[in-house]
Scaffold this motif. Structure first.
Motif, PDB file in Angstrom:
ATOM      1  N   ILE A  71       0.842  -1.199   0.000  1.00  0.00           N
ATOM      2  CA  ILE A  71       0.000   0.000   0.000  1.00  0.00           C
ATOM      3  C   ILE A  71       0.879   1.252   0.000  1.00  0.00           C
ATOM      4  O   ILE A  71       1.172   1.839   1.062  1.00  0.00           O
ATOM      5  N   HIS A  72       1.361   1.640  -1.153  1.00  0.00           N
ATOM      6  CA  HIS A  72       2.043   2.914  -1.384  1.00  0.00           C
ATOM      7  C   HIS A  72       3.238   3.169  -0.472  1.00  0.00           C
ATOM      8  O   HIS A  72       3.589   4.332  -0.235  1.00  0.00           O
ATOM      9  N   ASN A  73       3.827   2.142   0.073  1.00  0.00           N
ATOM     10  CA  ASN A  73       5.000   2.288   0.940  1.00  0.00           C
ATOM     11  C   ASN A  73       4.747   3.304   2.056  1.00  0.00           C
ATOM     12  O   ASN A  73       5.614   4.095   2.410  1.00  0.00           O
ATOM     13  N   SER A  74       3.545   3.282   2.618  1.00  0.00           N
ATOM     14  CA  SER A  74       3.154   4.249   3.651  1.00  0.00           C
ATOM     15  C   SER A  74       3.568   3.752   5.033  1.00  0.00           C
ATOM     16  O   SER A  74       3.183   2.652   5.450  1.00  0.00           O
ATOM     17  N   TRP A  75       4.321   4.590   5.748  1.00  0.00           N
ATOM     18  CA  TRP A  75       4.753   4.192   7.089  1.00  0.00           C
ATOM     19  C   TRP A  75       3.576   4.143   8.051  1.00  0.00           C
ATOM     20  O   TRP A  75       3.577   3.345   9.001  1.00  0.00           O
ATOM     21  N   ILE A  76       2.556   4.965   7.799  1.00  0.00           N
ATOM     22  CA  ILE A  76       1.368   4.948   8.674  1.00  0.00           C
ATOM     23  C   ILE A  76       0.644   3.613   8.550  1.00  0.00           C
ATOM     24  O   ILE A  76       0.238   3.013   9.551  1.00  0.00           O
ATOM     25  N   VAL A  77       0.482   3.145   7.325  1.00  0.00           N
ATOM     26  CA  VAL A  77      -0.161   1.849   7.102  1.00  0.00           C
ATOM     27  C   VAL A  77       0.647   0.742   7.772  1.00  0.00           C
ATOM     28  O   VAL A  77       0.090  -0.160   8.414  1.00  0.00           O
ATOM     29  N   GLY A  78       1.960   0.808   7.648  1.00  0.00           N
ATOM     30  CA  GLY A  78       2.816  -0.198   8.267  1.00  0.00           C
ATOM     31  C   GLY A  78       2.694  -0.194   9.781  1.00  0.00           C
ATOM     32  O   GLY A  78       2.604  -1.253  10.416  1.00  0.00           O
ATOM     33  N   ALA A  79       2.671   1.016  10.373  1.00  0.00           N
ATOM     34  CA  ALA A  79       2.565   1.115  11.830  1.00  0.00           C
ATOM     35  C   ALA A  79       1.229   0.571  12.328  1.00  0.00           C
ATOM     36  O   ALA A  79       1.176  -0.171  13.316  1.00  0.00           O
ATOM     37  N   VAL A  80       0.148   0.920  11.625  1.00  0.00           N
ATOM     38  CA  VAL A  80      -1.179   0.429  12.017  1.00  0.00           C
ATOM     39  C   VAL A  80      -1.247  -1.092  11.886  1.00  0.00           C
ATOM     40  O   VAL A  80      -1.797  -1.790  12.753  1.00  0.00           O
ATOM     41  N   ALA A  81      -0.671  -1.622  10.798  1.00  0.00           N
ATOM     42  CA  ALA A  81      -0.686  -3.072  10.590  1.00  0.00           C
ATOM     43  C   ALA A  81       0.108  -3.797  11.676  1.00  0.00           C
ATOM     44  O   ALA A  81      -0.329  -4.834  12.189  1.00  0.00           O
ATOM     45  N   GLY A  82       1.266  -3.251  12.041  1.00  0.00           N
ATOM     46  CA  GLY A  82       2.085  -3.889  13.074  1.00  0.00           C
ATOM     47  C   GLY A  82       1.423  -3.866  14.437  1.00  0.00           C
ATOM     48  O   GLY A  82       1.339  -4.886  15.125  1.00  0.00           O
TER      49      GLY A  82
END
Length: 330
Positions: A107-118
């Motif tokens: 998903i667009h290399n978004s750090w926010i998405v990564g943080a929420v997923a983790g």
């Protein structure tokens, strides 16, 4: 010669009683006295044994090395006070890191998405642990022993045991490589988790209910506390903090791997028990957990500087856990 008046006699007797009580606590091995003394002894022994131990860089290194254990140990403190245990935290960290890295890559290399997923993955594992423990009345030891294997297996299955590379520079700066007010970000996240844990455990109704559930579950239930909900919330908190630790680790290593930190639950539990938490529930505090984590980190660092082999380090840490449990027995 000065006569002892009644107030002087009382004051002298009070000071004598206080000194006697402290000495008795030391002889019985009670915290926080033994915890502080053990930490000072470690500092003295390792500083005399290695000329590099007392350097600023080495202390910062200890802080970074203890980040993962310290963050997760905050949540583990809540769980152990509530008379539970979570053996799945290391596997939860691995799975959360993989989820964060895969989410960013898709998903667009978004750090926010990564943080929420983790964080979300960690919270989900904690929720499942809590529900199985409370709703099915399965001992948390068995539940989390099973989720330990399942979470690790899922982490390996999603990429067929291959690591996932992370390229988001903002993600690195926020969770792994940046600084906050001159403090390395991993240490800053540790302090943030500790402060939040202190406020939640010692200055919030949730913390008082955790102590009540761990001290006497039956009395807590009859007093109107939803013991199942409180216990489940403790597991969710620990899983979420495992997710935060996963973000820190993956940001530092620029990748997520499914085989990381195997066996780290031993260090987490050791830190909490050394910090004064009782495995029988109802007792513990966050500041003690921090000192326990620092003792484990200092011990690891000092043993490495002294050239002690990895197998012997495991033996020493295992012996420390046994000794700590013996001291906490009531």
């Amino acid at each position: 010669m000065t006569e002892l008046t009644a107030p002087n006699v009382v004051a002298s007797s009070t000071q004598s009683d206080r000194r006697r009580k402290i000495l008795q606590n030391l002889l019985r091995g009670e915290r926080p006295y033994m915890l502080y003394i053990a930490f000072v002894i470690l500092l003295v022994v390792f500083s005399l044994s290695s000329p590099w131990f007392l350097s600023v860089d080495n202390f910062l290194n200890i802080g970074r090395q203890t980040t993962l254990v310290s963050i997760i140990a905050v949540g583990m403190t809540f769980i152990i006070i509530a008379r539970q245990i979570d053996l799945s935290v290391a596997s939860t960290l691995a799975l959360s890191g993989m989820a964060a890295a895969l989410a960013m890559s898709q998903i667009h290399n978004s750090w926010i998405v990564g943080a929420v997923a983790g964080l979300g993955t960690g919270a989900l594992v904690g929720l499942l642990n809590g529900i199985l423990t409370t709703q099915l009345s399965i001992p948390s030891f068995l539940v989390t022993l099973g989720s330990l294997s399942m979470a690790r297996g899922l982490a390996m299955m999603v990429t067929n045991t291959k690591p996932v590379i992370i390229t988001n520079e903002t993600y690195f700066a926020i969770f792994g490589e940046g600084t906050f007010l001159g403090i390395p970000v991993p240490i800053a996240w540790t302090l943030a988790a500790m402060i939040a844990g202190i406020l939640l455990l010692h200055y919030n109704v949730f913390g008082r209910r955790i102590y009540a559930v761990g001290g006497n579950p039956t009395a807590a239930l009859y007093s109107g506390i939803n013991t199942k909900r409180i216990t489940t919330a403790a597991f969710v908190l620990t899983g979420t903090l495992a997710g935060l630790a996963a973000l820190v680790l993956s940001a530092r290593s620029h990748a997520a791997r499914p085989d990381v930190v195997q066996g780290m639950e031993l260090d987490v539990i050791a830190a909490v028990i050394l910090g004064g938490c009782s495995l029988f529930g109802g007792r513990g505090y966050i500041l003690g957990t921090l000192f326990g984590s620092l003792i484990i980190g200092t011990l690891n660092n000092g043993l490495v500087l002294l050239g002690v082999s990895s197998p012997m380090q495991l033996v020493i840490k295992g012996a420390i856990i046994v000794a700590a449990v013996a001291f906490t027995k009531r």
